[in-house]
Design a protein around this motif. Structure first.
Motif, PDB file in Angstrom:
ATOM      1  N   ARG B  10       0.821  -1.204   0.000  1.00 35.13           N
ATOM      2  CA  ARG B  10       0.000   0.000   0.000  1.00 35.13           C
ATOM      3  C   ARG B  10       0.857   1.256   0.000  1.00 35.13           C
ATOM      4  NH1 ARG B  10      -5.094  -0.906   4.164  1.00 35.13           N
ATOM      5  NH2 ARG B  10      -6.157  -2.457   2.883  1.00 35.13           N
ATOM      6  N   ASN B  12       0.064   4.629   1.195  1.00 33.19           N
ATOM      7  CA  ASN B  12      -0.902   5.416   1.961  1.00 33.19           C
ATOM      8  C   ASN B  12      -0.546   6.897   1.827  1.00 33.19           C
ATOM      9  OD1 ASN B  12      -2.068   3.007   3.755  1.00 33.19           O
ATOM     10  ND2 ASN B  12       0.166   2.841   3.797  1.00 33.19           N
ATOM     11  N   ALA B  78       2.996   6.856   3.448  1.00 31.08           N
ATOM     12  CA  ALA B  78       3.525   5.688   4.169  1.00 31.08           C
ATOM     13  C   ALA B  78       3.419   4.472   3.269  1.00 31.08           C
ATOM     14  CB  ALA B  78       2.751   5.464   5.463  1.00 31.08           C
ATOM     15  N   LEU B  79       4.484   3.703   3.219  1.00 33.19           N
ATOM     16  CA  LEU B  79       4.492   2.444   2.490  1.00 33.19           C
ATOM     17  C   LEU B  79       4.324   1.317   3.487  1.00 33.19           C
ATOM     18  CD1 LEU B  79       7.490   3.314   0.158  1.00 33.19           C
ATOM     19  CD2 LEU B  79       5.109   3.026  -0.569  1.00 33.19           C
ATOM     20  N   SER B  80       3.402   0.414   3.213  1.00 32.33           N
ATOM     21  CA  SER B  80       3.175  -0.693   4.140  1.00 32.33           C
ATOM     22  C   SER B  80       2.772  -1.946   3.390  1.00 32.33           C
ATOM     23  CB  SER B  80       2.092  -0.323   5.164  1.00 32.33           C
ATOM     24  OG  SER B  80       0.868  -0.033   4.518  1.00 32.33           O
ATOM     25  N   ALA B  81       3.086  -3.077   3.978  1.00 35.18           N
ATOM     26  CA  ALA B  81       2.691  -4.372   3.420  1.00 35.18           C
ATOM     27  C   ALA B  81       2.917  -5.428   4.490  1.00 35.18           C
ATOM     28  CB  ALA B  81       3.505  -4.710   2.169  1.00 35.18           C
ATOM     29  N   ALA B  82       2.137  -6.478   4.443  1.00 28.92           N
ATOM     30  CA  ALA B  82       2.277  -7.555   5.429  1.00 28.92           C
ATOM     31  C   ALA B  82       3.690  -8.121   5.380  1.00 28.92           C
ATOM     32  CB  ALA B  82       1.254  -8.646   5.139  1.00 28.92           C
ATOM     33  N   GLY B  86       7.612  -0.949   7.447  1.00 33.75           N
ATOM     34  CA  GLY B  86       6.798   0.164   6.984  1.00 33.75           C
ATOM     35  C   GLY B  86       7.619   1.441   6.995  1.00 33.75           C
TER      36      GLY B  86
END
Lengths: 138, 138
Positions: B10, B12, B78-82, B86
């Motif tokens: 993602r 964000n 913000a960059l995020s991923a399971a 992050g």
């Protein structure tokens, strides 16, 4: 409020941090402190020791990490848990903030979504948020 | 490298951000911009539009969020991923960084752990990291 997940929340402590107050007082001729003496490592050791002496069960675990990319504003910690907003706090020092970092982590662990209402945040760390990241999977 | 998880990464984008350059040029008598004109919202709209025009499949999704607690250094994403670190990036502007934010998100989505080697980060956003948070569950 109670946590909706079973996994423990984490208080991630950067063990490579230098305190911003320390960094400001150093001039460029001062050699960097070795890793064992870094402010973040000292903070991690102190909080781990404090946690180990507690008789009551604790809702979070302390995890050492290397660099939270907040080097200008150390010491730094990050609060994280599955399904919750993650938070990075900075400009922390062992003398001023140790007790309230643990109170903050406890409040975070007991929150539903990681968001601790302003009035419930320990006063000395209220203004130390550097950034936050949305929960994954929402 | 290829991602080890199936869920999309993602990007964000804070839609309540004001650009730090904008904030610096405003004096205290300037009323705040309404939400529809916030720099972060404009950035989100522009990047969403750009993504919608792409023919090729994209490895990440864009998500609007309200406040990444990086208000002094907006615009923020913000960059995020399971299973990945992050990252929060700040001091971004639609004119200077739009294309490279999308390249950065693509590189992040294709990374194993969220860590993009320095040389592989788009040049204009390399120094814009505000903080990062360790993956949950490691």
């Amino acid at each position: 409020m109670t946590a909706t997940t079973t996994a423990k929340a984490r208080l991630n402590i950067c063990v490579t941090c230098r305190a911003s107050s320390t960094a400001a007082s150093q001039n460029s001729n001062t050699p960097p402190a070795p890793a064992a003496e870094r402010d973040g490592k000292v903070l991690y050791d102190a909080l781990s020791h404090e946690m180990a002496t507690r008789a009551d069960p604790v809702a979070f675990e302390i995890v050492p990490v290397e660099c939270l990319s907040n080097c200008k504003s150390g010491c730094s910690v990050a609060l994280s848990a599955a399904g919750k907003w993650g938070y990075v706090y900075g400009n922390l020092s062992i003398n001023d903030h140790s007790a309230d970092i643990l109170k903050l982590a406890e409040a975070y662990a007991n929150s539903d979504d990681g968001i601790i209402p302003w009035r419930e945040r320990p006063e000395t760390v209220r203004r130390n948020v550097i950034a936050r990241i949305p929960p994954i999977g929402n």
